[in-house]
Design a protein around this motif. Sequence first.
Motif, PDB file in Angstrom:
ATOM      1  N   ILE A 156       0.494  -0.934  -0.379  1.00 45.95           N
ATOM      2  CA  ILE A 156       0.040   0.332   0.193  1.00 45.95           C
ATOM      3  C   ILE A 156       0.977   1.309   0.010  1.00 45.95           C
ATOM      4  O   ILE A 156       0.474   2.748  -0.563  1.00 45.95           O
ATOM      5  CB  ILE A 156      -1.085  -0.003   1.423  1.00 45.95           C
ATOM      6  CG1 ILE A 156      -0.331   0.004   2.706  1.00 45.95           C
ATOM      7  CG2 ILE A 156      -2.474  -1.185   1.025  1.00 45.95           C
ATOM      8  CD1 ILE A 156      -1.374   0.468   4.083  1.00 45.95           C
ATOM      9  N   ALA A 157       2.207   1.045   0.206  1.00 47.90           N
ATOM     10  CA  ALA A 157       2.959   2.421   0.622  1.00 47.90           C
ATOM     11  C   ALA A 157       3.462   2.874  -1.060  1.00 47.90           C
ATOM     12  O   ALA A 157       3.882   3.983  -0.961  1.00 47.90           O
ATOM     13  CB  ALA A 157       4.323   1.918   1.751  1.00 47.90           C
TER      14      ALA A 157
ATOM     15  N   VAL B 109       0.198   0.523  -6.515  1.00 45.07           N
ATOM     16  CA  VAL B 109      -0.130   1.289  -6.513  1.00 45.07           C
ATOM     17  C   VAL B 109      -0.636   1.818  -8.041  1.00 45.07           C
ATOM     18  O   VAL B 109      -0.187   2.209  -8.495  1.00 45.07           O
ATOM     19  CB  VAL B 109      -0.590   3.167  -5.079  1.00 45.07           C
ATOM     20  CG1 VAL B 109      -1.424   4.088  -6.121  1.00 45.07           C
ATOM     21  CG2 VAL B 109      -0.193   3.063  -4.398  1.00 45.07           C
TER      22      VAL B 109
ATOM     23  N   SER C  97      -3.589  -3.406  -4.187  1.00 35.83           N
ATOM     24  CA  SER C  97      -4.922  -4.030  -3.465  1.00 35.83           C
ATOM     25  C   SER C  97      -5.653  -2.546  -2.784  1.00 35.83           C
ATOM     26  O   SER C  97      -4.959  -1.560  -2.799  1.00 35.83           O
ATOM     27  CB  SER C  97      -3.186  -4.231  -2.421  1.00 35.83           C
ATOM     28  OG  SER C  97      -3.219  -5.095  -2.097  1.00 35.83           O
ATOM     29  N   PRO C  98      -6.891  -3.381  -2.588  1.00 36.80           N
ATOM     30  CA  PRO C  98      -7.830  -2.735  -2.161  1.00 36.80           C
ATOM     31  C   PRO C  98      -7.163  -1.541  -0.943  1.00 36.80           C
ATOM     32  O   PRO C  98      -6.771  -1.883   0.184  1.00 36.80           O
ATOM     33  CB  PRO C  98      -9.276  -3.144  -1.200  1.00 36.80           C
ATOM     34  CG  PRO C  98      -8.914  -4.807  -1.486  1.00 36.80           C
ATOM     35  CD  PRO C  98      -7.731  -4.672  -2.238  1.00 36.80           C
ATOM     36  N   PRO C  99      -7.665   0.126  -0.499  1.00 35.78           N
ATOM     37  CA  PRO C  99      -6.481   0.464   0.306  1.00 35.78           C
ATOM     38  C   PRO C  99      -7.322   0.525   1.455  1.00 35.78           C
ATOM     39  O   PRO C  99      -8.681   0.445   1.133  1.00 35.78           O
ATOM     40  CB  PRO C  99      -7.165   1.964  -0.354  1.00 35.78           C
ATOM     41  CG  PRO C  99      -7.570   2.068  -1.724  1.00 35.78           C
ATOM     42  CD  PRO C  99      -8.085   0.594  -2.004  1.00 35.78           C
ATOM     43  N   ALA C 100      -6.494   0.382   2.111  1.00 36.44           N
ATOM     44  CA  ALA C 100      -6.758   0.688   3.584  1.00 36.44           C
ATOM     45  C   ALA C 100      -5.659   0.509   4.503  1.00 36.44           C
ATOM     46  O   ALA C 100      -4.515   0.361   4.335  1.00 36.44           O
ATOM     47  CB  ALA C 100      -7.345  -1.569   4.003  1.00 36.44           C
ATOM     48  N   THR C 101      -6.294   1.010   5.558  1.00 37.26           N
ATOM     49  CA  THR C 101      -5.432   0.964   7.007  1.00 37.26           C
ATOM     50  C   THR C 101      -4.485  -0.441   7.352  1.00 37.26           C
ATOM     51  O   THR C 101      -5.320  -1.435   7.895  1.00 37.26           O
ATOM     52  CB  THR C 101      -5.397   1.775   7.617  1.00 37.26           C
ATOM     53  OG1 THR C 101      -5.919   3.044   7.301  1.00 37.26           O
ATOM     54  CG2 THR C 101      -4.631   2.316   9.080  1.00 37.26           C
ATOM     55  N   VAL C 102      -3.368  -0.785   7.069  1.00 34.56           N
ATOM     56  CA  VAL C 102      -2.998  -1.841   8.084  1.00 34.56           C
ATOM     57  C   VAL C 102      -2.736  -1.853   9.441  1.00 34.56           C
ATOM     58  O   VAL C 102      -2.028  -0.746   9.848  1.00 34.56           O
ATOM     59  CB  VAL C 102      -1.869  -2.070   6.964  1.00 34.56           C
ATOM     60  CG1 VAL C 102      -0.415  -1.202   6.922  1.00 34.56           C
ATOM     61  CG2 VAL C 102      -1.232  -3.664   7.604  1.00 34.56           C
TER      62      VAL C 102
ATOM     63  N   ALA D 171      -6.202  -7.079   0.343  1.00 31.59           N
ATOM     64  CA  ALA D 171      -6.315  -7.819  -0.543  1.00 31.59           C
ATOM     65  C   ALA D 171      -5.071  -7.304  -1.808  1.00 31.59           C
ATOM     66  O   ALA D 171      -4.882  -7.030  -2.743  1.00 31.59           O
ATOM     67  CB  ALA D 171      -7.591  -8.129  -0.684  1.00 31.59           C
TER      68      ALA D 171
ATOM     69  N   PRO E  53       0.971   5.744   3.048  1.00 31.40           N
ATOM     70  CA  PRO E  53      -1.019   6.666   4.011  1.00 31.40           C
ATOM     71  C   PRO E  53      -1.495   6.007   4.421  1.00 31.40           C
ATOM     72  O   PRO E  53      -1.723   4.230   4.123  1.00 31.40           O
ATOM     73  CB  PRO E  53      -1.725   6.574   2.406  1.00 31.40           C
ATOM     74  CG  PRO E  53      -0.612   5.129   1.485  1.00 31.40           C
ATOM     75  CD  PRO E  53       0.145   4.840   1.791  1.00 31.40           C
TER      76      PRO E  53
ATOM     77  N   TYR F  45      -5.541   5.461   5.825  1.00 34.42           N
ATOM     78  CA  TYR F  45      -7.539   4.915   4.976  1.00 34.42           C
ATOM     79  C   TYR F  45      -8.389   5.282   6.176  1.00 34.42           C
ATOM     80  O   TYR F  45      -8.863   4.380   6.894  1.00 34.42           O
ATOM     81  CB  TYR F  45      -7.218   4.350   3.825  1.00 34.42           C
ATOM     82  CG  TYR F  45      -6.421   4.364   2.214  1.00 34.42           C
ATOM     83  CD1 TYR F  45      -6.193   5.174   1.539  1.00 34.42           C
ATOM     84  CD2 TYR F  45      -5.410   3.977   2.452  1.00 34.42           C
ATOM     85  CE1 TYR F  45      -5.502   5.286   0.717  1.00 34.42           C
ATOM     86  CE2 TYR F  45      -4.402   3.520   1.657  1.00 34.42           C
ATOM     87  CZ  TYR F  45      -4.931   4.436   0.720  1.00 34.42           C
ATOM     88  OH  TYR F  45      -3.984   4.307  -0.224  1.00 34.42           O
TER      89      TYR F  45
END
Lengths: 273, 236
Positions: free
Chosen positions: A226-227, A231, A237-242, B38, B153, B155
């Motif tokens: 995600i970083a 992108v 990946s569906p963007p989400a906070t990990v 995912a 980031p 979200y």
Amino acid sequence: MKKATLIIVFFMSLFFTSCEEVVDVNLDTAPSKLVIEAAINWEKGTTGAQQVIKLTTTTGYFESKIPIVTGATVYIRNSSNQLFTFNEVPKTGRYVCTNFKPKLEEQYTLTVISKGNTYTASETLKSVAPITRIEQNNEGGFTGTDIEIRAYYNDPGDADNYYLYKYLYSNKVTSTYYADEDKFYQGNEFFSKSNDDDLEVGNTIEITHFGISKQYYNYMTILVSIAGSNVGGPFQSPPATVKGNIINTTDKTNYPLGYFSLCETVTKKYKIE
Amino acid sequence: MSGCQAIIISNHKNGAYSLEVETYYKKIQNRLDYIDGADLIANDAIEQVILNGRMRAYGLEIMLKKNEGKFNGWISYTLSKSQQQTPGRTPEETGINNGQWYSSAYDKTHNLAVTTAYNLNEKWSFGANFALQSGQPVTYPNGQYEYLGITVPSYGLRNENRLPAYHHLDVSATLTPRTNKDRNWKGEWVFSIYNLYNRHNAASINFRQNVDTGANEAVQTSIFGIVPAVSYNFKF
């Protein structure tokens, strides 16, 4: 004929204008969260007594400065309840311990107390195989013309191992990370490799291999994805906070970000020839 | 996937004009969505990164048509909502957006389309289209943080933001040569311009760290700007 060519050039240019442009987007900023960077690294051959934990918070996406957290209490205990205190270096958000005792496969518990909330996490210190040799390939990459560096190691055959590779390039601002598992090379020789098309003779690379736990492998895989590079691609990946392994025991919903990891590391420097 | 749908249609006609109003409600079961974060590349267990949910869509469609005369065409407007709910499989799992209803990727609140034609004479006719739609739901970052020197980031909930509104105006002129009358070969020339005012409609907006400056930036990808075209159609 000249006219026809001009018209063709004009129409072609229309297709290629402004496919990608940097735009202004008004983003909302969520209430800030605590970010705990408790990455305990024990370089092979050192005592590992000096360790640093960083406390910061989230901030607006377009802000240029990351806020730091001061006035927190930070300590780690090992399984025999020995206490390692991390003392604050004023105005830096860094908390330093000078008497840490790393031990392979030892279970450690982290406690951070900040602004009335208590955060805890437990993790095991994992070992890493030494880097045996570094090879340079001048016909690497997609085009077969890039310089590619490989750092080899022998994966231990008696356990499932997880690795984190860090490459710090002298020609780049940021370092790159890649998480790996030994599923397809259990007990065999394997390698990490560079991922920089612009490497030139004279550049230096600092390669670090971290031995990590399975949970930290999952965390870093998602974090790296995600970083950065993933992108906007077709397999985004569906963007989400990990979320990491640190729990806010005072207020569960106000979870912190970051991770408490303990790794043995090996670092090698290499100069491109 | 399985679903059911209910529609009510009402139709009025008055001389050259007709008005159609339609409302619908649709339910869909077993709608899959990817879990947060995912990773699909070389994943041999896709079932571990998807969750089963349901979907509902409802809306109101209005269409006003002018069927006769030199100047004719229609205006259609749709007000609609398309939502998904994807709970976790156990009480411990949060599912997507904590099991609350959220906008699906196809949700378009407003959708306006205007299509007009003007037949000047036997030789020339003109047309214009205008489309205006709400932007697609997307997830923008609501913060950033630093971990091991990486800018990450963070979200909020999924599909809480929207791309900018999508709109474009297209015009065309059709030339039917008079020579058509006396022969089997009937041809016409169409001169058209798609996206007349060169609107850069966002196909996507991505967020990244600029590799040279290290600062974060938003990058919009748009596919078509203004596209002029000449075509020749024929019948024989």
